[in-house]
Write a protein that holds these residues in place. Structure first.
Motif, PDB file in Angstrom:
ATOM      1  N   LEU A 175     -73.852 -51.822  17.403  1.00  0.00           N
ATOM      2  CA  LEU A 175     -74.208 -51.337  18.742  1.00  0.00           C
ATOM      3  C   LEU A 175     -74.892 -49.980  18.683  1.00  0.00           C
ATOM      4  N   MET A 176     -75.700 -49.718  19.705  1.00  0.00           N
ATOM      5  CA  MET A 176     -76.340 -48.410  19.870  1.00  0.00           C
ATOM      6  C   MET A 176     -76.138 -47.947  21.305  1.00  0.00           C
ATOM      7  N   GLY A 177     -75.958 -46.648  21.478  1.00  0.00           N
ATOM      8  CA  GLY A 177     -75.862 -46.120  22.834  1.00  0.00           C
ATOM      9  C   GLY A 177     -76.304 -44.669  22.902  1.00  0.00           C
ATOM     10  N   MET A 178     -76.736 -44.281  24.093  1.00  0.00           N
ATOM     11  CA  MET A 178     -77.139 -42.888  24.348  1.00  0.00           C
ATOM     12  C   MET A 178     -76.255 -42.330  25.444  1.00  0.00           C
ATOM     13  N   ALA A 179     -75.624 -41.202  25.156  1.00  0.00           N
ATOM     14  CA  ALA A 179     -74.761 -40.568  26.155  1.00  0.00           C
ATOM     15  C   ALA A 179     -75.614 -39.864  27.214  1.00  0.00           C
ATOM     16  N   MET A 205     -86.780 -48.979  14.583  1.00  0.00           N
ATOM     17  CA  MET A 205     -87.335 -48.896  15.932  1.00  0.00           C
ATOM     18  C   MET A 205     -86.196 -48.513  16.863  1.00  0.00           C
ATOM     19  N   ILE A 206     -86.279 -47.300  17.428  1.00  0.00           N
ATOM     20  CA  ILE A 206     -85.174 -46.818  18.265  1.00  0.00           C
ATOM     21  C   ILE A 206     -85.503 -46.863  19.749  1.00  0.00           C
ATOM     22  N   GLY A 207     -86.750 -47.212  20.078  1.00  0.00           N
ATOM     23  CA  GLY A 207     -87.166 -47.185  21.483  1.00  0.00           C
ATOM     24  C   GLY A 207     -87.080 -48.557  22.142  1.00  0.00           C
ATOM     25  N   GLU A 237     -88.721 -28.972  18.259  1.00  0.00           N
ATOM     26  CA  GLU A 237     -88.923 -29.578  19.579  1.00  0.00           C
ATOM     27  C   GLU A 237     -90.217 -30.386  19.621  1.00  0.00           C
ATOM     28  N   ARG A 238     -90.187 -31.462  20.417  1.00  0.00           N
ATOM     29  CA  ARG A 238     -91.418 -32.233  20.617  1.00  0.00           C
ATOM     30  C   ARG A 238     -92.174 -31.683  21.813  1.00  0.00           C
ATOM     31  N   ASN A 239     -93.492 -31.873  21.800  1.00  0.00           N
ATOM     32  CA  ASN A 239     -94.287 -31.389  22.949  1.00  0.00           C
ATOM     33  C   ASN A 239     -94.159 -32.326  24.130  1.00  0.00           C
ATOM     34  N   VAL A 274     -76.356 -41.523  12.991  1.00  0.00           N
ATOM     35  CA  VAL A 274     -76.882 -40.607  14.008  1.00  0.00           C
ATOM     36  C   VAL A 274     -78.405 -40.614  13.964  1.00  0.00           C
ATOM     37  N   ARG A 275     -79.007 -40.400  15.120  1.00  0.00           N
ATOM     38  CA  ARG A 275     -80.467 -40.407  15.246  1.00  0.00           C
ATOM     39  C   ARG A 275     -80.917 -39.009  15.636  1.00  0.00           C
ATOM     40  N   LEU A 276     -81.428 -38.246  14.655  1.00  0.00           N
ATOM     41  CA  LEU A 276     -81.723 -36.847  14.929  1.00  0.00           C
ATOM     42  C   LEU A 276     -83.205 -36.537  14.784  1.00  0.00           C
ATOM     43  N   GLY A 277     -83.769 -35.965  15.848  1.00  0.00           N
ATOM     44  CA  GLY A 277     -85.181 -35.611  15.842  1.00  0.00           C
ATOM     45  C   GLY A 277     -85.397 -34.119  15.874  1.00  0.00           C
ATOM     46  N   SER A 278     -85.211 -33.520  17.042  1.00  0.00           N
ATOM     47  CA  SER A 278     -85.595 -32.117  17.216  1.00  0.00           C
ATOM     48  C   SER A 278     -84.841 -31.152  16.304  1.00  0.00           C
ATOM     49  N   CYS A 279     -83.608 -31.456  15.926  1.00  0.00           N
ATOM     50  CA  CYS A 279     -82.896 -30.509  15.062  1.00  0.00           C
ATOM     51  C   CYS A 279     -83.384 -30.574  13.617  1.00  0.00           C
ATOM     52  N   GLY A 301     -75.330 -40.661  18.776  1.00  0.00           N
ATOM     53  CA  GLY A 301     -75.445 -39.252  18.450  1.00  0.00           C
ATOM     54  C   GLY A 301     -76.879 -38.836  18.230  1.00  0.00           C
ATOM     55  N   MET A 302     -77.305 -37.808  18.992  1.00  0.00           N
ATOM     56  CA  MET A 302     -78.643 -37.233  18.883  1.00  0.00           C
ATOM     57  C   MET A 302     -78.466 -35.737  18.591  1.00  0.00           C
ATOM     58  N   SER A 303     -79.572 -34.981  18.559  1.00  0.00           N
ATOM     59  CA  SER A 303     -79.465 -33.567  18.167  1.00  0.00           C
ATOM     60  C   SER A 303     -78.423 -32.801  18.974  1.00  0.00           C
ATOM     61  N   GLY A 304     -78.354 -33.067  20.278  1.00  0.00           N
ATOM     62  CA  GLY A 304     -77.476 -32.271  21.133  1.00  0.00           C
ATOM     63  C   GLY A 304     -76.020 -32.697  21.132  1.00  0.00           C
ATOM     64  N   ALA A 331     -83.836 -40.006  10.652  1.00  0.00           N
ATOM     65  CA  ALA A 331     -84.661 -38.853  11.029  1.00  0.00           C
ATOM     66  C   ALA A 331     -85.694 -39.329  12.047  1.00  0.00           C
ATOM     67  N   VAL A 332     -85.543 -38.873  13.277  1.00  0.00           N
ATOM     68  CA  VAL A 332     -86.404 -39.369  14.356  1.00  0.00           C
ATOM     69  C   VAL A 332     -87.732 -38.602  14.363  1.00  0.00           C
ATOM     70  N   SER A 333     -88.777 -39.297  13.900  1.00  0.00           N
ATOM     71  CA  SER A 333     -90.063 -38.637  13.651  1.00  0.00           C
ATOM     72  C   SER A 333     -91.120 -38.961  14.706  1.00  0.00           C
ATOM     73  N   LYS A 334     -90.694 -39.556  15.824  1.00  0.00           N
ATOM     74  CA  LYS A 334     -91.645 -39.900  16.895  1.00  0.00           C
ATOM     75  C   LYS A 334     -92.471 -38.675  17.290  1.00  0.00           C
ATOM     76  N   THR A 335     -93.740 -38.899  17.501  1.00  0.00           N
ATOM     77  CA  THR A 335     -94.739 -37.876  17.863  1.00  0.00           C
ATOM     78  C   THR A 335     -95.050 -36.875  16.738  1.00  0.00           C
TER      79      THR A 335
HETATM   80  C1  LIG Z   1     -85.937 -39.290  20.712  1.00  0.00           C
HETATM   81  C2  LIG Z   1     -84.700 -40.056  20.436  1.00  0.00           C
HETATM   82  C3  LIG Z   1     -83.685 -39.532  19.618  1.00  0.00           C
HETATM   83  C4  LIG Z   1     -83.735 -38.154  19.003  1.00  0.00           C
HETATM   84  O1  LIG Z   1     -83.583 -37.169  19.962  1.00  0.00           O
HETATM   85  P1  LIG Z   1     -83.335 -35.630  19.568  1.00  0.00           P
HETATM   86  O2  LIG Z   1     -82.693 -35.055  20.757  1.00  0.00           O
HETATM   87  O3  LIG Z   1     -84.684 -35.060  19.285  1.00  0.00           O
HETATM   88  O4  LIG Z   1     -82.458 -35.621  18.359  1.00  0.00           O
HETATM   89  C5  LIG Z   1     -82.575 -40.338  19.376  1.00  0.00           C
HETATM   90  N1  LIG Z   1     -82.461 -41.572  19.907  1.00  0.00           N
HETATM   91  C6  LIG Z   1     -83.414 -42.105  20.704  1.00  0.00           C
HETATM   92  C7  LIG Z   1     -83.212 -43.461  21.246  1.00  0.00           C
HETATM   93  C8  LIG Z   1     -84.553 -41.367  20.992  1.00  0.00           C
HETATM   94  O5  LIG Z   1     -85.484 -41.904  21.791  1.00  0.00           O
END
Ligand SMILES: *Cc1c(COP(=O)(O)O)cnc(C)c1O
Length: 217
Positions: free
Chosen positions: A150-154, A66-68, A215-217, A206-211, A190-193, A22-26
């Protein structure tokens, strides 16, 4: 909709083999507690100091990921408690994490971040850079990190075929490396979208925040 409700809706869509970060950043600690009370234990943050503050204040059975992007001079703030670092993208960083883990007499699990998106704004290595690390003699000497996958962002695009191809590529690299890296068990994609596609293509995390949190500001 409330965090608890969102979380329950999401969980229905996740196969048991896929874990949820659960991505709780901000987001405020109250929102994290709401998810915690609904049973969530893994939370992801992208800023080390923000994560350290939340760790201090919140229940100690939370697993913090730590996902950043990680700055080496800040590793010390999370080395005692972080349970997984998703964004390892250089030998230098890996060595720095190892050093801080050693000071804390522990082993820190790490994922290698692979650059799979078409855009060049996102962090990560290509397959050659990754293989160079895994093949290096220095890598074998690191006793206080454990590379577990491994980790990746599409790409941030509407083109679902492109997203699918990017995830599929990461999965194939993961399978290839698994043959020689016995500890590889996590494929964080995998992220929210795009998490539906990520799961179809073999994601295990999966790393899910906004869903979940909105939404984050
Ligand atoms: C912010 C973030 C997410 C979550 O993004 P959402 O679109 O809010 O689900 C997942 N992975 C990384 C690396 C992020 O920085």
């Amino acid at each position: 909709m409330a965090v608890k409700q969102q979380l329950q809706n999401i969980k229905k869509k996740l196969p048991p083999s896929v874990s949820l970060v659960a991505v709780s950043k901000t987001k405020p600690e109250a929102a994290i507690l709401e998810a915690y009370e609904a049973g969530q234990r893994i939370f992801g943050e992208n800023k080390i100091q923000e994560m350290a503050l939340k760790w201090e204040h919140l229940p100690k059975d939370i697993q913090w990921h730590m996902i950043g992007h990680v700055q080496t001079n800040k590793i010390k703030y999370m080395a005692s408690f972080v349970s997984l670092v998703h964004g390892v993208d250089s030998m230098k960083l890996l060595q720095a994490i190892d050093k801080e883990a050693k000071k804390n007499q522990r082993t820190i699990p790490c994922l290698f971040q692979v650059h799979i998106a078409g855009e060049d704004t996102k962090f990560g290595m290509d397959d050659t850079e990754l293989l160079d690390i895994i093949d290096a003699v220095e890598y074998k000497k690191l006793k206080n990190i454990k590379a577990v996958g491994l980790m990746g962002m599409a790409s941030n695009t509407e083109n679902k075929d492109q997203i699918r191809d990017e995830f599929r590529y990461l999965k194939s690299l993961f399978e290839h490396l698994k043959a020689r890296e016995p500890n590889f068990e996590i494929l964080s994609m995998g992220m929210s979208g795009d998490f539906g596609i990520a799961i179809e293509e073999g994601s295990t995390m999966v790393r899910l925040g906004s869903c979940i949190f909105g939404e984050r500001n």
